[in-house]
Scaffold this motif. Structure first.
Motif, PDB file in Angstrom:
ATOM      1  N   ASP A  23       6.555  -4.937 -13.263  1.00 56.85           N
ATOM      2  CA  ASP A  23       6.783  -4.517 -14.645  1.00 56.85           C
ATOM      3  C   ASP A  23       7.834  -3.411 -14.651  1.00 56.85           C
ATOM      4  N   ILE A  82       4.436   4.531 -10.989  1.00 53.99           N
ATOM      5  CA  ILE A  82       3.312   5.315 -10.455  1.00 53.99           C
ATOM      6  C   ILE A  82       3.872   6.546  -9.761  1.00 53.99           C
ATOM      7  N   HIS A 111      -1.355  -0.453 -17.896  1.00 53.48           N
ATOM      8  CA  HIS A 111      -0.522   0.707 -17.558  1.00 53.48           C
ATOM      9  C   HIS A 111       0.966   0.416 -17.640  1.00 53.48           C
ATOM     10  N   ASN A 150      -3.501  -4.431 -14.580  1.00 56.32           N
ATOM     11  CA  ASN A 150      -2.789  -3.164 -14.435  1.00 56.32           C
ATOM     12  C   ASN A 150      -1.492  -3.170 -15.229  1.00 56.32           C
ATOM     13  N   GLY A 166     -10.720   0.990 -16.177  1.00 55.95           N
ATOM     14  CA  GLY A 166     -10.460   2.366 -15.780  1.00 55.95           C
ATOM     15  C   GLY A 166     -11.465   2.926 -14.787  1.00 55.95           C
ATOM     16  N   ALA A 167     -12.074   2.056 -13.994  1.00 56.85           N
ATOM     17  CA  ALA A 167     -12.977   2.550 -12.954  1.00 56.85           C
ATOM     18  C   ALA A 167     -12.176   2.995 -11.733  1.00 56.85           C
ATOM     19  N   GLY A 168     -10.877   2.764 -11.758  1.00 56.24           N
ATOM     20  CA  GLY A 168     -10.054   3.130 -10.609  1.00 56.24           C
ATOM     21  C   GLY A 168     -10.354   2.260  -9.401  1.00 56.24           C
ATOM     22  N   MET A 169     -10.740   1.003  -9.662  1.00 54.60           N
ATOM     23  CA  MET A 169     -11.110   0.112  -8.566  1.00 54.60           C
ATOM     24  C   MET A 169     -10.114  -1.035  -8.373  1.00 54.60           C
ATOM     25  N   GLY A 170      -9.154  -1.142  -9.269  1.00 57.78           N
ATOM     26  CA  GLY A 170      -8.241  -2.287  -9.209  1.00 57.78           C
ATOM     27  C   GLY A 170      -7.437  -2.331  -7.926  1.00 57.78           C
ATOM     28  N   LEU A 171      -6.667  -1.310  -7.664  1.00 64.04           N
ATOM     29  CA  LEU A 171      -5.832  -1.307  -6.461  1.00 64.04           C
ATOM     30  C   LEU A 171      -6.671  -1.379  -5.183  1.00 64.04           C
ATOM     31  N   PRO A 172      -7.754  -0.586  -5.074  1.00 61.13           N
ATOM     32  CA  PRO A 172      -8.586  -0.732  -3.870  1.00 61.13           C
ATOM     33  C   PRO A 172      -9.105  -2.165  -3.682  1.00 61.13           C
ATOM     34  N   PHE A 218      -9.663   6.602  -8.617  1.00 60.70           N
ATOM     35  CA  PHE A 218      -8.585   7.291  -9.313  1.00 60.70           C
ATOM     36  C   PHE A 218      -8.067   6.435 -10.458  1.00 60.70           C
ATOM     37  N   SER A 219      -7.980   7.037 -11.626  1.00 59.83           N
ATOM     38  CA  SER A 219      -7.505   6.275 -12.782  1.00 59.83           C
ATOM     39  C   SER A 219      -6.891   7.190 -13.815  1.00 59.83           C
ATOM     40  N   THR A 220      -5.841   6.713 -14.438  1.00 60.92           N
ATOM     41  CA  THR A 220      -5.279   7.462 -15.563  1.00 60.92           C
ATOM     42  C   THR A 220      -5.499   6.687 -16.865  1.00 60.92           C
ATOM     43  N   ALA A 263      -2.992   6.786  -6.252  1.00 63.66           N
ATOM     44  CA  ALA A 263      -3.392   5.638  -7.072  1.00 63.66           C
ATOM     45  C   ALA A 263      -4.261   4.661  -6.283  1.00 63.66           C
TER      46      ALA A 263
HETATM   47  N1  LIG Z   1       1.574  -1.328 -13.062  1.00 62.55           N
HETATM   48  C1  LIG Z   1       1.299  -0.001 -13.125  1.00 62.55           C
HETATM   49  N2  LIG Z   1       2.096   0.850 -13.818  1.00 62.55           N
HETATM   50  C2  LIG Z   1       1.808   2.164 -13.897  1.00 62.55           C
HETATM   51  N3  LIG Z   1       0.727   2.737 -13.329  1.00 62.55           N
HETATM   52  C3  LIG Z   1      -0.109   1.950 -12.624  1.00 62.55           C
HETATM   53  C4  LIG Z   1       0.115   0.539 -12.493  1.00 62.55           C
HETATM   54  N4  LIG Z   1      -0.858   0.030 -11.729  1.00 62.55           N
HETATM   55  C5  LIG Z   1      -1.679   1.054 -11.416  1.00 62.55           C
HETATM   56  N5  LIG Z   1      -1.231   2.219 -11.935  1.00 62.55           N
HETATM   57  C6  LIG Z   1      -1.821   3.566 -11.777  1.00 62.55           C
HETATM   58  O1  LIG Z   1      -2.732   3.530 -10.695  1.00 62.55           O
HETATM   59  C7  LIG Z   1      -4.034   3.929 -11.148  1.00 62.55           C
HETATM   60  C8  LIG Z   1      -5.088   3.228 -10.360  1.00 62.55           C
HETATM   61  O2  LIG Z   1      -5.045   1.811 -10.619  1.00 62.55           O
HETATM   62  P1  LIG Z   1      -6.351   0.942 -10.402  1.00 62.55           P
HETATM   63  O3  LIG Z   1      -6.048  -0.466 -10.767  1.00 62.55           O
HETATM   64  O4  LIG Z   1      -6.863   1.193  -9.034  1.00 62.55           O
HETATM   65  O5  LIG Z   1      -7.391   1.547 -11.421  1.00 62.55           O
HETATM   66  P2  LIG Z   1      -7.403   1.440 -13.002  1.00 62.55           P
HETATM   67  O6  LIG Z   1      -6.500   0.341 -13.442  1.00 62.55           O
HETATM   68  O7  LIG Z   1      -7.142   2.766 -13.576  1.00 62.55           O
HETATM   69  O8  LIG Z   1      -8.899   1.051 -13.274  1.00 62.55           O
HETATM   70  P3  LIG Z   1      -9.571  -0.401 -13.050  1.00 62.55           P
HETATM   71  O9  LIG Z   1      -8.564  -1.247 -12.329  1.00 62.55           O
HETATM   72  O10 LIG Z   1     -10.788  -0.165 -12.239  1.00 62.55           O
HETATM   73  O11 LIG Z   1      -9.860  -0.913 -14.415  1.00 62.55           O
HETATM   74  C9  LIG Z   1      -4.013   3.623 -12.611  1.00 62.55           C
HETATM   75  O12 LIG Z   1      -4.957   4.371 -13.330  1.00 62.55           O
HETATM   76  C10 LIG Z   1      -2.586   3.977 -12.993  1.00 62.55           C
HETATM   77  O13 LIG Z   1      -2.449   5.370 -13.124  1.00 62.55           O
END
Ligand SMILES: Nc1ncnc2c1ncn2[C@@H]1O[C@H](COP(=O)(O)OP(=O)(O)OP(=O)(O)O)[C@@H](O)[C@H]1O
Ligand code: SF4
Ligand code: SF4
Ligand SMILES: [Mg+2]
Lengths: 438, 148
Positions: free
Chosen positions: B77, B82, B56, B52, B106-112, B93-95, B88
């Motif tokens: 960072d 956010i 991001h 992340n 960008g599957a929006g699965m990282g935070l979950p 959810f992903s940007t 988020a």
């Molecule tokens: N360190 C960060 N700085 C800014 N925005 C962040 C950060 N971490 C997460 N986000 C925001 O939270 C959203 C969701 O994060 P998440 O990790 O769940 O999914 P992702 O990174 O978009 O996709 P994936 O982790 O599945 O590859 C991101 O798309 C981004 O908008």
């Protein structure tokens, strides 16, 4: 169980540290200017054999060539052998083995196809049952299995619990041959001809009950010079006078293909499969699996050797030459399948393909037996590390400064093995003697 | 005794070295005899957090603290931050930019995932103020708890 996969010949070793640095599991140190092995960490990859400029390191198995014996001798031929002889037909290689003294030479390609069938079936069922976690890891490369057991035991469940093709051969061939010759099974001696320094060890067999652990292995490079003579003679021979006496199946190009990275999965009907070769790459991928990646990949074919088994440490011919030989064989023979899925399906359903040992049983044998480090140990390691020159020069006998610091904390090394600490100590005692001389 | 702390720099957009901090921590924990299943959880969380930042956040810092009764990861960072943390956290959810999606992110699965695999997850973030993600893992069995 043999205590080590490789042996060091003291009288040739110069203590140059090349092997120390090349070992992927950091299992070699220099002591008294000679290489010593921490056996419990060795995975038998043979990287040290490749880099030693003095030829001081050899695989433990190659002490045994083809022995003089009254027993029926059978060569189980790794398809890599064909790749060592450009322009020679696999059948001629098998026949040359006969002439060299083996009573039989067994080609593996049919067993490879059977194995591939079993993998396809396993994956098909796992899509529904989801009992084994994705990605499944190929059980073929013993070095990779040991690396996982040693460094990533949490991933042992990913290893496909099927027998390797050599184990499939062994499960029937001894009886078949003993019946044919009317001798007892004990009088059949199986030899593995292999490019891999880690084949004949108890613990590599897929079935501890079978006897493959006792079978001698011969490095392809060991047998090569003698076999080359025979191959040249064979090609000038009138073949009608010398009936071809190998047992089971005529080789096709699937065997040689198998020798290259990607050859295992190339013959299979799986959509999401990867082939990764070379220890450095394999390590990276395994680390990624540990971090939760590749869950949408179904199967990963790992080979510790670069380009696959044709890059094995005990081959005679360079891997790129071998690859071109394989490619020619494929052009010539094609990759048709010979197995009859219906028959195999019955065998599969009866469990014939399944390994008796679960991959997790492997853990006990290989597990890293080093003592766990405490928080206090870690702090000391960080401190010592901060005092070292930090150039990873290996002059202390450890592969890098961090490992040196760990060795000190574990009691494997003295601080003064590092020149910086030795120098400091020397200065201190000079100060002392300066004073006394004043 | 103060906990053992180690920090690593994370370089934004550096996809070649991305994941290195998580791998190093993985090795450290293994040497300390931490249970495999816990190493796995920490590796997954560390990797997602590190990615992340790379994707991001921009440049950041990855710190691990090991104590007898807990392990914590702090990944921070000074990137864009956010906007809506609750949003988020939603699965899916992903940007992430399209180019990253093409790379498989960008599957929006990282935070979950991080929430799933950690015992506690705390996020501090605001637009323009950067992001700090803290994760706690309770009662590890370290080498300290074993008799020698
Ligand atoms: N360190 C960060 N700085 C800014 N925005 C962040 C950060 N971490 C997460 N986000 C925001 O939270 C959203 C969701 O994060 P998440 O990790 O769940 O999914 P992702 O990174 O978009 O996709 P994936 O982790 O599945 O590859 C991101 O798309 C981004 O908008
Ligand atoms: S065989 Fe491999 S693991 Fe064993 S000592 Fe040599 S390089 Fe190290
Ligand atoms: S590579 Fe290892 S075994 Fe060979 S000479 Fe150097 S130190 Fe000795
Ligand atoms: Mg993410």
């Amino acid at each position: 169980m043999p205590s080590a996969y490789v042996q060091f010949e003291e009288k040739y070793c110069t203590g140059c540290t090349k092997c120390v640095r090349a070992c992927p599991t950091k299992s070699i140190r220099i002591r008294n200017q000679r290489a010593v092995l921490l056996e419990h960490l060795c995975i038998g990859c043979g990287e040290c054999i490749r880099v030693c400029p003095e030829g001081a390191i050899s695989p433990v198995m190659s002490r045994r060539g083809l022995e003089k014996t009254d027993k029926i001798t059978v060569a189980i031929v790794s398809p890599i052998l064909y790749a060592q002889f450009p322009g020679v037909m696999p059948c001629d290689v098998l026949m040359s083995l006969n002439h060299m003294g083996f009573d039989h030479a067994i080609d593996l390609s049919y067993y490879l196809e059977m194995y591939q069938y079993a993998v396809e079936r396993f994956i098909e069922q796992n899509r529904e049952r989801k009992e084994t976690p994705w990605p499944l890891i190929s059980p073929i490369c013993p070095v990779v299995k040991r690396l996982i057991a040693l460094k990533h035991p949490g991933l042992l469940d990913h290893i496909l619990p099927l027998k390797r093709p050599v184990a499939l051969v062994e499960s029937g061939i001894r009886r078949e041959i003993s019946e044919q010759y009317a001798v007892s099974e004990d009088d059949v001696l199986l030899y593995h001809l292999t490019p891999c320094p880690s084949k004949v060890t108890y613990g590599d067999t897929d079935d501890p009950e079978d006897r493959s652990g006792l079978n001698p292995a011969i490095g392809v490079n060991d047998i090569f010079p003698r076999l080359l003579e025979e191959v040249e003679a064979t090609r000038e021979m009138d073949l009608n006078l010398y009936p071809y006496r190998h047992l089971s199946f005529i080789p096709n190009a699937r065997g040689p293909l198998w020798a290259m990275s990607g050859g295992e999965i190339a013959g299979m009907n799986i959509d999401r499969a990867l082939a990764v070769s070379g220890l450095q790459e394999v390590k990276k991928y395994i680390e990624k699996i540990e971090m939760g990646l590749f869950q949408d990949t179904e199967y990963i074919e790992f080979r510790a050797c670069p380009e696959g088994c044709i890059g094995g440490p005990l081959t005679a011919v360079d891997k790129y030459l071998a690859r071109s030989t394989v490619q020619k064989l494929i052009k010539m023979f094609g990759l048709g399948r010979r197995i009859q899925p219906r028959k195999l399906r019955r065998l599969y359903d009866r469990g014939w393909f399944f390994s008796q040992t679960k991959p997790s049983d492997y853990r006990e044998e290989i597990e890293d037996k080093s003592r766990s480090l405490t928080i206090e140990d870690m702090r000391r390691i960080e401190y010592i590390l901060s005092q070292t020159p930090g150039h990873d020069c290996a002059a202390c006998g450890a592969p890098d400064c961090r490992t040196f610091a760990e060795d000190v904390v574990r009691g494997y090394a003295r601080l003064t093995d590092c020149y910086k600490f030795a120098l400091d100590q020397c200065r201190d005692s000079n100060k002392f003697s300066d004073k006394t001389s004043e | 005794m103060p906990p053992l702390k180690k920090c690593f720099h994370i370089k934004g957009r550096d996809f070649i070295h991305a994941g290195q901090a998580a791998i190093t921590v993985q090795k450290l924990l293994r040497q300390m005899g931490i249970a495999q299943s816990l190493i796995r959880r920490i590796a997954i969380c560390g990797y997602e957090g590190e990615m992340n930042v790379v994707m991001h956040g921009g440049d950041g810092l990855f710190c691990v603290e090991i104590d007898a009764d807990r392990i914590s990861l702090e990944i921070s960072d000074d990137g864009p931050g956010i906007e809506d943390i609750a949003r988020a956290m939603e699965r899916g959810f992903s940007t992430a930019l399209e180019e990253y999606q093409e790379m498989g992110f960008g599957a929006g699965m990282g935070l979950p995932n991080m929430e799933n695999h950690s015992d506690e997850l705390h996020i501090e973030s605001a637009p323009g103020k950067g992001t700090t993600v803290r994760m706690l893992f309770h009662s590890p069995e370290t080498g300290d708890s074993q008799e020698d």
